[in-house]
Design a protein around this motif. Structure first.
Motif, PDB file in Angstrom:
ATOM      1  N   LEU A 244       0.851  -1.185   0.000  1.00  0.00           N
ATOM      2  CA  LEU A 244       0.000   0.000   0.000  1.00  0.00           C
ATOM      3  C   LEU A 244       0.887   1.236   0.000  1.00  0.00           C
ATOM      4  O   LEU A 244       1.624   1.473   0.962  1.00  0.00           O
ATOM      5  CB  LEU A 244      -0.919   0.008   1.224  1.00  0.00           C
ATOM      6  CG  LEU A 244      -2.047  -1.005   1.212  1.00  0.00           C
ATOM      7  CD1 LEU A 244      -2.839  -0.935   2.518  1.00  0.00           C
ATOM      8  CD2 LEU A 244      -2.969  -0.776   0.026  1.00  0.00           C
ATOM      9  N   LEU A 245       0.823   1.998  -1.094  1.00  0.00           N
ATOM     10  CA  LEU A 245       1.612   3.218  -1.214  1.00  0.00           C
ATOM     11  C   LEU A 245       0.686   4.424  -1.194  1.00  0.00           C
ATOM     12  O   LEU A 245      -0.371   4.425  -1.833  1.00  0.00           O
ATOM     13  CB  LEU A 245       2.439   3.215  -2.501  1.00  0.00           C
ATOM     14  CG  LEU A 245       3.473   2.094  -2.646  1.00  0.00           C
ATOM     15  CD1 LEU A 245       4.272   2.283  -3.930  1.00  0.00           C
ATOM     16  CD2 LEU A 245       4.405   2.044  -1.439  1.00  0.00           C
TER      17      LEU A 245
ATOM     18  N   ASP B  87      -5.746  -4.601 -11.433  1.00  0.00           N
ATOM     19  CA  ASP B  87      -6.267  -5.263 -10.235  1.00  0.00           C
ATOM     20  C   ASP B  87      -7.371  -6.181 -10.741  1.00  0.00           C
ATOM     21  O   ASP B  87      -8.521  -5.773 -10.876  1.00  0.00           O
ATOM     22  CB  ASP B  87      -6.800  -4.232  -9.234  1.00  0.00           C
ATOM     23  CG  ASP B  87      -7.344  -4.875  -7.967  1.00  0.00           C
ATOM     24  OD1 ASP B  87      -7.533  -6.115  -7.954  1.00  0.00           O
ATOM     25  OD2 ASP B  87      -7.591  -4.146  -6.999  1.00  0.00           O
ATOM     26  N   SER B  88      -7.004  -7.398 -11.064  1.00  0.00           N
ATOM     27  CA  SER B  88      -7.969  -8.320 -11.683  1.00  0.00           C
ATOM     28  C   SER B  88      -9.044  -8.768 -10.702  1.00  0.00           C
ATOM     29  O   SER B  88     -10.127  -9.152 -11.114  1.00  0.00           O
ATOM     30  CB  SER B  88      -7.250  -9.521 -12.293  1.00  0.00           C
ATOM     31  OG  SER B  88      -6.542 -10.233 -11.310  1.00  0.00           O
ATOM     32  N   THR B  89      -8.783  -8.687  -9.412  1.00  0.00           N
ATOM     33  CA  THR B  89      -9.787  -9.056  -8.416  1.00  0.00           C
ATOM     34  C   THR B  89     -10.948  -8.071  -8.444  1.00  0.00           C
ATOM     35  O   THR B  89     -12.106  -8.452  -8.423  1.00  0.00           O
ATOM     36  CB  THR B  89      -9.154  -9.086  -7.006  1.00  0.00           C
ATOM     37  OG1 THR B  89      -8.026  -9.953  -7.043  1.00  0.00           O
ATOM     38  CG2 THR B  89     -10.150  -9.579  -5.975  1.00  0.00           C
TER      39      THR B  89
ATOM     40  N   ASP C 148      -4.556  11.257   0.528  1.00  0.00           N
ATOM     41  CA  ASP C 148      -5.532  10.576   1.394  1.00  0.00           C
ATOM     42  C   ASP C 148      -6.010   9.250   0.802  1.00  0.00           C
ATOM     43  O   ASP C 148      -7.026   8.710   1.227  1.00  0.00           O
ATOM     44  CB  ASP C 148      -6.742  11.469   1.709  1.00  0.00           C
ATOM     45  CG  ASP C 148      -6.331  12.760   2.407  1.00  0.00           C
ATOM     46  OD1 ASP C 148      -5.383  12.712   3.221  1.00  0.00           O
ATOM     47  OD2 ASP C 148      -6.943  13.795   2.129  1.00  0.00           O
ATOM     48  N   THR C 149      -5.300   8.741  -0.190  1.00  0.00           N
ATOM     49  CA  THR C 149      -5.644   7.457  -0.791  1.00  0.00           C
ATOM     50  C   THR C 149      -4.376   6.611  -0.888  1.00  0.00           C
ATOM     51  O   THR C 149      -3.306   7.121  -1.225  1.00  0.00           O
ATOM     52  CB  THR C 149      -6.225   7.637  -2.208  1.00  0.00           C
ATOM     53  OG1 THR C 149      -7.319   8.538  -2.146  1.00  0.00           O
ATOM     54  CG2 THR C 149      -6.669   6.319  -2.805  1.00  0.00           C
ATOM     55  N   CYS C 150      -4.512   5.336  -0.586  1.00  0.00           N
ATOM     56  CA  CYS C 150      -3.409   4.399  -0.777  1.00  0.00           C
ATOM     57  C   CYS C 150      -3.784   3.464  -1.920  1.00  0.00           C
ATOM     58  O   CYS C 150      -4.956   3.157  -2.123  1.00  0.00           O
ATOM     59  CB  CYS C 150      -3.158   3.589   0.485  1.00  0.00           C
ATOM     60  SG  CYS C 150      -2.443   4.538   1.829  1.00  0.00           S
ATOM     61  N   LEU C 151      -2.794   3.037  -2.656  1.00  0.00           N
ATOM     62  CA  LEU C 151      -3.009   2.126  -3.777  1.00  0.00           C
ATOM     63  C   LEU C 151      -2.174   0.875  -3.553  1.00  0.00           C
ATOM     64  O   LEU C 151      -0.994   0.967  -3.185  1.00  0.00           O
ATOM     65  CB  LEU C 151      -2.595   2.803  -5.096  1.00  0.00           C
ATOM     66  CG  LEU C 151      -2.745   1.970  -6.364  1.00  0.00           C
ATOM     67  CD1 LEU C 151      -4.219   1.668  -6.643  1.00  0.00           C
ATOM     68  CD2 LEU C 151      -2.131   2.703  -7.548  1.00  0.00           C
ATOM     69  N   GLY C 152      -2.777  -0.277  -3.773  1.00  0.00           N
ATOM     70  CA  GLY C 152      -2.040  -1.537  -3.712  1.00  0.00           C
ATOM     71  C   GLY C 152      -1.182  -1.664  -4.956  1.00  0.00           C
ATOM     72  O   GLY C 152      -1.699  -1.843  -6.054  1.00  0.00           O
TER      73      GLY C 152
END
Length: 183
Positions: free
Chosen positions: A54-55, A99-101, A127-131
């Motif tokens: 998570l960045l 993000d295929s899920t 204010d957002t994290c991205l996998g």
């Protein structure tokens, strides 16, 4: 005349060089992705374990979220090659995550993109994290890099190229399904 046995050491050496070059590019990308992070240790640990990290967005890059189903509809196939071709055709050569899920594509763009005119793009920023998948993950299942991970600011996607791609996809798929919302 050379036999396959004679060529085996040469092929093995060639593959080893290719693997080392790819490993070097992935390490450079990983270092760049966390270079503005106050505490990059957890990201490195997640990547080492083979999981997305998570960045925090808004530091090194922002992200534009695109529905994967709409891009696949517009390219008339679920095939990766067709989607890559459509992206490259619009000048998008790197920095795209699948993000295929959850069935989303994320195009990494310069930080601050959300503060400029977004023209209906869904820009994720502060204010957002991205996998973010490990830089060497270039295939599913799960989260992976569709286009090469960036290792410099120059490799981030141009928001104008994303807009042009979406405009072209809107013409290919009627009824506004590209935005992921009904008209």
């Amino acid at each position: 005349m050379l036999t396959p046995t004679d060529l085996r050491p040469l092929l093995t050496q060639h593959r080893a060089k290719q693997w080392l070059a790819r490993l070097s590019r992935c390490h450079k990308a990983a270092a760049w992705l966390v270079s503005r992070d106050d505490n990059p240790g957890p990201a490195w640990a997640e990547w080492k374990a083979g999981r997305p990290a998570l960045l925090q967005l808004g530091r090194q890059f922002d992200a534009i979220r695109l529905p994967a189903t709409a891009t696949q509809e517009a390219t008339d196939t679920a095939g990766r090659e067709s989607l890559e071709w459509a992206l490259r055709d619009h000048g998008i050569n790197s920095a795209v995550i699948v993000d295929s899920t959850r069935r989303w594509l994320y195009a990494l763009v310069p930080p601050g993109t959300a503060t400029h005119s977004t023209d209906g793009l869904e820009v994720l920023s502060r204010d957002t994290c991205l996998g973010v998948p490990p830089p060497h993950y270039s295939d599913g299942p799960g989260t992976y890099w569709l286009m090469a991970p960036p290792d410099s600011d120059d490799m981030l996607c141009d928001p104008a190229a994303i807009r042009a791609l979406l405009k072209a996809l809107e013409m290919a798929v009627p009824q506004g399904s590209i935005s992921g919302r009904e008209p």
